[in-house]
Motif scaffolding. Sequence first.
Motif, short mmCIF file in Angstrom:
data_model
loop_
_atom_site.label_atom_id
_atom_site.label_comp_id
_atom_site.label_asym_id
_atom_site.label_seq_id
_atom_site.Cartn_x
_atom_site.Cartn_y
_atom_site.Cartn_z
N GLY A 66 0.80 -1.22 0.00
CA GLY A 66 0.00 0.00 0.00
C GLY A 66 0.83 1.26 0.00
N ILE A 67 1.80 1.36 0.92
CA ILE A 67 2.56 2.60 1.05
C ILE A 67 3.55 2.77 -0.10
CG2 ILE A 67 4.49 1.79 2.48
CD1 ILE A 67 2.39 4.99 3.04
N GLN A 68 4.08 1.67 -0.64
CA GLN A 68 5.00 1.78 -1.78
C GLN A 68 4.26 2.15 -3.06
OE1 GLN A 68 8.39 1.54 0.31
NE2 GLN A 68 8.31 1.84 -1.88
N VAL A 69 3.03 1.66 -3.23
CA VAL A 69 2.23 2.07 -4.39
C VAL A 69 1.95 3.57 -4.31
CG1 VAL A 69 -0.07 1.94 -5.44
CG2 VAL A 69 1.17 -0.16 -4.92
N VAL A 70 1.67 4.07 -3.12
CA VAL A 70 1.43 5.51 -2.94
C VAL A 70 2.66 6.30 -3.35
CG1 VAL A 70 1.04 7.33 -1.24
CG2 VAL A 70 -0.34 5.26 -1.15
N SER A 71 3.84 5.89 -2.88
CA SER A 71 5.07 6.64 -3.22
C SER A 71 5.33 6.58 -4.73
CB SER A 71 6.27 6.08 -2.45
OG SER A 71 6.64 4.80 -2.90
N ALA A 72 5.12 5.40 -5.34
CA ALA A 72 5.35 5.25 -6.78
C ALA A 72 4.38 6.12 -7.58
CB ALA A 72 5.19 3.78 -7.18
N ARG A 73 3.13 6.15 -7.16
CA ARG A 73 2.13 6.95 -7.89
C ARG A 73 2.45 8.44 -7.80
NH1 ARG A 73 -3.53 4.13 -8.36
NH2 ARG A 73 -4.25 6.27 -8.64
N ILE A 74 2.92 8.89 -6.64
CA ILE A 74 3.28 10.30 -6.51
C ILE A 74 4.36 10.66 -7.53
CG2 ILE A 74 4.40 12.01 -5.00
CD1 ILE A 74 2.96 10.63 -2.63
N ARG A 244 -1.31 0.61 -13.90
CA ARG A 244 -1.40 -0.84 -13.83
C ARG A 244 0.00 -1.46 -13.68
NH1 ARG A 244 -4.19 -5.40 -14.72
NH2 ARG A 244 -3.23 -7.06 -15.94
N ARG A 245 0.98 -0.90 -14.41
CA ARG A 245 2.35 -1.41 -14.29
C ARG A 245 2.88 -1.21 -12.88
NH1 ARG A 245 6.65 0.58 -13.36
NH2 ARG A 245 5.95 2.70 -13.73
N ILE A 246 2.60 -0.05 -12.29
CA ILE A 246 3.04 0.22 -10.93
C ILE A 246 2.45 -0.81 -9.96
CG2 ILE A 246 2.69 1.81 -8.98
CD1 ILE A 246 3.13 4.11 -10.94
N MET A 398 -1.59 15.71 -7.56
CA MET A 398 -1.98 14.48 -8.26
C MET A 398 -2.98 14.71 -9.39
SD MET A 398 -0.18 12.23 -6.60
CE MET A 398 -0.89 10.61 -6.96
N GLY A 399 -3.44 15.95 -9.57
CA GLY A 399 -4.44 16.19 -10.60
C GLY A 399 -5.69 15.37 -10.33
N ARG A 400 -6.18 14.68 -11.34
CA ARG A 400 -7.37 13.84 -11.15
C ARG A 400 -7.01 12.42 -10.73
NH1 ARG A 400 -9.23 13.37 -17.51
NH2 ARG A 400 -8.18 11.41 -18.01
N PHE A 401 -5.71 12.19 -10.46
CA PHE A 401 -5.26 10.85 -10.10
C PHE A 401 -4.98 10.71 -8.61
CE2 PHE A 401 -4.01 11.46 -14.58
CZ PHE A 401 -4.82 10.48 -15.14
N THR A 402 -5.76 11.40 -7.79
CA THR A 402 -5.66 11.19 -6.35
C THR A 402 -6.01 9.73 -6.05
OG1 THR A 402 -7.95 11.95 -6.13
CG2 THR A 402 -6.20 13.57 -5.73
N ILE A 403 -5.43 9.20 -4.99
CA ILE A 403 -5.55 7.76 -4.73
C ILE A 403 -6.98 7.37 -4.32
CG2 ILE A 403 -3.13 7.46 -4.13
CD1 ILE A 403 -3.92 7.55 -1.18
N THR A 404 -7.31 6.12 -4.56
CA THR A 404 -8.64 5.59 -4.29
C THR A 404 -8.87 5.42 -2.79
OG1 THR A 404 -7.86 3.31 -4.38
CG2 THR A 404 -8.59 4.30 -6.46
N ALA A 405 -10.13 5.24 -2.43
CA ALA A 405 -10.49 5.05 -1.02
C ALA A 405 -9.81 3.80 -0.45
CB ALA A 405 -12.01 4.94 -0.88
#
Length: 429
Positions: A66-74, A244-246, A398-405
């Motif tokens: 969870g936390i690594q996906v958040v860092s990667a998405r940022i 999806r790759r992330i 993040m623009g419109r790509f803020t993370i999901t609930a």
Amino acid sequence: MTSSSRPHQHKHQHQQQSWLKKLGPGLITGAADDDPSGIATYSQAGAQFGFNMLWTVLLTYPLMVGIQVVSARIGRVSGHGLATNIRRHYPAWLLYTVVGLLLIANTINIAADLSAMGEAMKLIAGGPAPLYAVLFGVLSLLLQVFIPYRRYVRLLKWLTLALLAYVATVFVVKTPWTQVLTRALLPHLSWQKEYITTVVAVFGTTISPYLFFWQASQEVEDQRADPRAQPLVTAPEQASKGLRRIKIDTLIGMGFSNLVAFFIILTTAVTLNVHGITDIQSSAQAATALRPIAGEFAFLLFSAGIIGTGLLAIPVLAGSSAYAMAGAFNWKNSLEDTPLNAKAFYGIIAVSTLIGIALGFTAIDPIKALYWSAVINGVISVPIMAVMMLMAVRPEIMGRFTITARLRLLGWLATTMMALAVLAMLATQ
């Protein structure tokens, strides 16, 4: 071979290459988490508490993902690393405090890892451990400075295979798999100080701040290395494939990391703990204790794994320090740049590595240094994770790509668990 079979073969090879390309920042980040210092922590957990510590890595896996996906998405969405985003959107005191503590913790960690690698090489080949530590440090530094990013990443991917040594070791010794499964799912928990401290140590070595900074920055590096790729805030049409790759990369990378941690705990539990050896202070000590119990082959696998994981982890530790400092002071910050074009960035990599080498020749106890590194990492991980979670829901970043609930829930759960771990660590001192 018939002509009709060639297209099928080419398609199969293309699919394999496609999968390999998807594995990058997440795989390397996850593998670097199992550095020699981490191996020492997991070895101590298995030696001291046997199978009753296996549950910890089952719990850390979803939290780590969870936390690594958040860092990667940022990194992928904004086109900037964590330090740059903190500099742009948060107070200067927060930025400099976090980056300063990260730099100290990473440098101490480099010193501890180099010391462990030197000791492991001494176990295998004899000779002076400090000299080996120096050689490994210099080799790592030269590879980072003189090999372009795209070639260097391929080398790091291959180094992740060193971790398979810890999977193989388990199958060299007799393992009661039914008991392993039972204790992993239904452990005997304890409120003893030593047990809580070890749980905190496992959490602290598995979810570390340098991993956040590295993976976010590697997403930026990958985006810059591809002339067609742009930050997702300016190229939303690339989002579906990129995110999806992330997800795939991080799921596999963190899975690999936690699987290896599981097998290190299991190896030491089924050998050292069973034979009453419960006090392990370093990865090299674990390898030495393993030798008379599990045999020469298991000893060699364990020792070689320490060296391989160190060669993977040291560039990640030094690199994450450099990315953090460069982001904080708005320097050029890419491994794709030449040293002449990014002098300050490569200077931090060199200084961190060289100080790490030098600490091996001081009177500083590497075990105490490792302990304080873990303490600093644990303490600073909580505010960094909290800031990351706040950044990940800000539209201006993040623009419109803020993370999901769902990702918000998982990320805040990881942050809360780390906060509780730090409080438990402080309470048991």
